[in-house]
Design a protein around this motif. Sequence first.
Motif, mmCIF file in Angstrom:
data_model
loop_
_atom_site.group_PDB
_atom_site.id
_atom_site.type_symbol
_atom_site.label_atom_id
_atom_site.label_comp_id
_atom_site.label_asym_id
_atom_site.label_seq_id
_atom_site.Cartn_x
_atom_site.Cartn_y
_atom_site.Cartn_z
ATOM 1 N N ALA A 96 24.199 10.738 16.194
ATOM 2 C CA ALA A 96 23.094 11.696 15.731
ATOM 3 C C ALA A 96 21.692 10.843 16.184
ATOM 4 N N GLY A 97 21.881 9.998 16.678
ATOM 5 C CA GLY A 97 20.737 8.848 17.003
ATOM 6 C C GLY A 97 20.278 8.057 15.757
ATOM 7 N N VAL A 98 20.871 7.939 14.754
ATOM 8 C CA VAL A 98 20.686 7.012 13.705
ATOM 9 C C VAL A 98 20.584 5.796 14.028
ATOM 10 N N ARG A 99 19.550 4.966 14.048
ATOM 11 C CA ARG A 99 19.263 3.591 14.664
ATOM 12 C C ARG A 99 20.176 2.586 13.676
ATOM 13 N N ASP A 100 20.083 2.799 12.264
ATOM 14 C CA ASP A 100 20.617 1.805 11.528
ATOM 15 C C ASP A 100 21.390 2.527 10.677
ATOM 16 N N PRO A 101 22.694 3.296 10.845
ATOM 17 C CA PRO A 101 23.302 3.866 9.804
ATOM 18 C C PRO A 101 23.676 3.169 8.768
ATOM 19 N N GLU A 102 24.285 4.091 7.669
ATOM 20 C CA GLU A 102 24.723 3.340 6.389
ATOM 21 C C GLU A 102 26.157 2.435 6.968
ATOM 22 N N SER A 103 26.537 1.660 5.933
ATOM 23 C CA SER A 103 27.717 0.771 6.031
ATOM 24 C C SER A 103 28.777 1.638 5.590
ATOM 25 N N VAL A 104 29.966 1.142 5.852
ATOM 26 C CA VAL A 104 31.267 1.610 5.085
ATOM 27 C C VAL A 104 31.058 1.530 3.626
ATOM 28 N N ALA A 105 30.707 0.226 3.412
ATOM 29 C CA ALA A 105 30.563 -0.021 1.985
ATOM 30 C C ALA A 105 29.790 0.851 1.267
ATOM 31 N N GLU A 106 28.453 1.113 1.709
ATOM 32 C CA GLU A 106 27.540 1.867 1.124
ATOM 33 C C GLU A 106 28.177 3.518 1.138
ATOM 34 N N HIS A 107 28.770 3.524 1.819
ATOM 35 C CA HIS A 107 29.245 5.259 1.939
ATOM 36 C C HIS A 107 30.497 5.109 0.862
ATOM 37 N N SER A 108 31.385 4.282 0.661
ATOM 38 C CA SER A 108 32.392 3.980 -0.399
ATOM 39 C C SER A 108 31.772 4.078 -1.644
ATOM 40 N N TRP A 109 30.714 3.344 -1.957
ATOM 41 C CA TRP A 109 30.147 3.229 -3.100
ATOM 42 C C TRP A 109 29.632 4.664 -3.850
ATOM 43 N N ARG A 110 28.921 5.596 -2.958
ATOM 44 C CA ARG A 110 28.511 6.933 -3.391
ATOM 45 C C ARG A 110 29.869 7.835 -3.293
ATOM 46 N N THR A 111 30.776 7.476 -2.738
ATOM 47 C CA THR A 111 31.946 8.483 -2.710
ATOM 48 C C THR A 111 32.500 8.071 -3.907
ATOM 49 N N ALA A 112 32.796 7.051 -4.384
ATOM 50 C CA ALA A 112 33.407 6.759 -5.795
ATOM 51 C C ALA A 112 32.665 7.249 -6.781
ATOM 52 N N LEU A 113 31.347 7.255 -6.971
ATOM 53 C CA LEU A 113 30.559 7.832 -7.733
ATOM 54 C C LEU A 113 30.685 9.278 -7.819
ATOM 55 N N LEU A 114 30.730 9.871 -6.826
ATOM 56 C CA LEU A 114 30.650 11.216 -6.670
ATOM 57 C C LEU A 114 32.286 11.903 -7.093
ATOM 58 N N ALA A 115 33.262 10.984 -6.672
ATOM 59 C CA ALA A 115 34.638 11.309 -6.913
ATOM 60 C C ALA A 115 34.841 11.429 -8.533
ATOM 61 N N SER A 116 34.093 10.446 -9.315
ATOM 62 C CA SER A 116 34.379 10.467 -10.581
ATOM 63 C C SER A 116 33.450 11.604 -11.433
ATOM 64 N N VAL A 117 32.592 11.908 -10.515
ATOM 65 C CA VAL A 117 31.570 13.364 -11.268
ATOM 66 C C VAL A 117 32.659 14.582 -10.911
ATOM 67 N N ILE A 118 33.297 14.683 -9.810
ATOM 68 C CA ILE A 118 33.999 15.867 -9.307
ATOM 69 C C ILE A 118 35.183 15.933 -10.366
ATOM 70 N N ALA A 119 35.825 14.664 -10.368
ATOM 71 C CA ALA A 119 37.040 14.608 -11.243
ATOM 72 C C ALA A 119 36.734 15.246 -12.674
ATOM 73 N N LYS A 120 35.831 14.580 -13.203
ATOM 74 C CA LYS A 120 35.343 14.797 -14.370
ATOM 75 C C LYS A 120 35.097 16.459 -14.913
ATOM 76 N N LEU A 121 34.365 17.139 -13.926
ATOM 77 C CA LEU A 121 34.107 18.279 -13.833
ATOM 78 C C LEU A 121 35.301 19.217 -13.647
ATOM 79 N N GLU A 122 36.298 18.767 -12.912
ATOM 80 C CA GLU A 122 37.345 19.316 -12.221
ATOM 81 C C GLU A 122 38.589 19.401 -13.549
ATOM 82 N N GLY A 123 38.282 18.341 -14.372
ATOM 83 C CA GLY A 123 39.303 18.200 -15.582
ATOM 84 C C GLY A 123 40.401 17.015 -15.072
ATOM 85 N N ALA A 124 40.120 16.437 -14.078
ATOM 86 C CA ALA A 124 41.044 15.134 -13.606
ATOM 87 C C ALA A 124 40.558 13.952 -14.243
ATOM 88 N N ASP A 125 41.077 12.913 -13.889
ATOM 89 C CA ASP A 125 40.883 11.641 -14.250
ATOM 90 C C ASP A 125 39.757 10.995 -13.511
#
Length: 190
Positions: free
Chosen positions: A29-58
């Motif tokens: 997409a032309g992004v010169r300095d894209p996010e790292s895998v670690a940056e992606h994983s951090w927000r993914t973990a945060l989102l997973a906790s939010v989605i799971a809580k609202l879905e009734g999962a752990d």
Amino acid sequence: MADDLSAVARFLYEAGTLKQTKRTGWWMAGVRDPESVAEHSWRTALLASVIAKLEGADPAKAAFLAVWHDSQETRTGDVNHLGKKYAPSADPEAVTADQVAGMPEVLASAIREVVAEYEAKESPEAVCARDADKLECMIQGIEYRAQGYDTQRWIDNSRGRLTTKTANELADAVLEGAPLDWLRMTMGEK
């Protein structure tokens, strides 16, 4: 035990390489300095906790799955979807087994199990973690689009792969807003 902890120590250094491992799909997409895998994983973990809580999962388990979901990329790199067309992808469970070799078995088996659960896509927490992975990509695409990059393809593709009610509703809310709405609201500007 000291040898076992040496294997853990080596893995901790290995895991640190994800802070420098760029998410390669964004380069298309032309992004010169894209996010790292670690940056992606951090927000993914945060989102997973939010989605799971609202879905009734752990939420803690979903976040744990998300933390480990791309850990194999220390050895494989981040192979984007186009690259996977030409090269077979490595088996995440096999890579993980190599990564944890020599660690205390109680730890090694726990890591192998969490990766296997994520890859099986069957538990509610794995479904939430996978949706978090897609939703994070969509949000990142919106942020890059706001910076002037042509990322609509990533936004649409990620949006279309969500499965849970919560992730779909969050996606709608994200699409209705803008990346700096949180700041404007905090500053009383909106």
